[in-house]
Design an enzyme around this catalytic site. Structure first.
Site, PDB file in Angstrom:
ATOM      1  N   HIS A  77       0.865  -1.174   0.000  1.00 42.30           N
ATOM      2  CA  HIS A  77       0.000   0.000   0.000  1.00 42.30           C
ATOM      3  C   HIS A  77       0.901   1.222   0.000  1.00 42.30           C
ATOM      4  CE1 HIS A  77      -3.445   2.510   0.462  1.00 42.30           C
ATOM      5  NE2 HIS A  77      -2.966   3.051   1.577  1.00 42.30           N
ATOM      6  N   HIS A  82      -3.519   9.285   1.428  1.00 44.87           N
ATOM      7  CA  HIS A  82      -3.507   8.066   0.616  1.00 44.87           C
ATOM      8  C   HIS A  82      -4.876   7.812   0.019  1.00 44.87           C
ATOM      9  CE1 HIS A  82      -5.235   5.222   3.816  1.00 44.87           C
ATOM     10  NE2 HIS A  82      -5.225   6.413   4.369  1.00 44.87           N
ATOM     11  N   CYS A 128      -3.487   2.928  -5.483  1.00 40.21           N
ATOM     12  CA  CYS A 128      -2.879   3.828  -4.502  1.00 40.21           C
ATOM     13  C   CYS A 128      -1.460   4.248  -4.894  1.00 40.21           C
ATOM     14  CB  CYS A 128      -2.888   3.192  -3.109  1.00 40.21           C
ATOM     15  SG  CYS A 128      -2.052   1.592  -3.029  1.00 40.21           S
TER      16      CYS A 128
END
Length: 159
Positions: free
Chosen positions: A17, A29, A107
């Protein structure tokens, strides 16, 4: 130690991530709309396309006990924008809803676009190569079976 504008890579079990460090222990994010920071990027695991939201949260909450590191390795390829421009753009995007696409815009794409002005995801590229390689193996197997069948039908036989 992370500096404002740095890219943060967080190890998860099957993926990484990504977030953008903005200072004072906070990151921005791309995640799902769930209030639970531990569910971050679960959208990628469950769907090829979904709606994600840009959030500002504490890095320790987003990392949720997973290992994280600063990863600005694309600095070797592209020039990062000035940190004040990165942070201003990132802050303006908090709350924005974005179409999340696992391979086309995830992401990692989001944070590299903030830092460099270009969306890039090396893990998505790797996934595409693995998928293409797997497809290639299946396709080669199918083609091989077809060729073998044709050879056996059209080969001269001796009885």
């Amino acid at each position: 130690m992370a500096e404002p504008g740095d890219l943060i890579e967080i190890d998860r079990k099957t993926y990484r991530h990504w977030a953008l460090f903005i200072g004072d222990g906070y990151v921005i994010h791309l995640t799902n709309d769930d209030d639970s920071s531990t569910s971050v990027a679960a959208i990628g695991a469950s769907s090829a396309s979904a709606v994600a939201i840009v959030k500002k949260q504490k890095l320790k909450d987003v990392a949720a006990g997973h290992v994280w590191r600063v990863n600005n390795s694309l600095d070797k390829k592209w020039k990062a924008k000035p940190s004040d421009a990165i942070l201003k753009n990132a802050e303006q995007r908090v709350g924005e809803k974005i179409r999340y696409r696992l391979i086309k815009y995830n992401c990692e794409h989001f944070v590299t676009e903030l830092r460099y002005g270009q969306p890039k995801s090396r893990q998505a590229q790797t996934a595409k190569l693995v998928a293409a390689g797997g497809s290639g193996v299946v396709l080669a197997g199918v083609l091989g079976a077809i060729v073998a069948a044709l050879v056996s039908v059209f080969s001269p036989r001796t009885f």
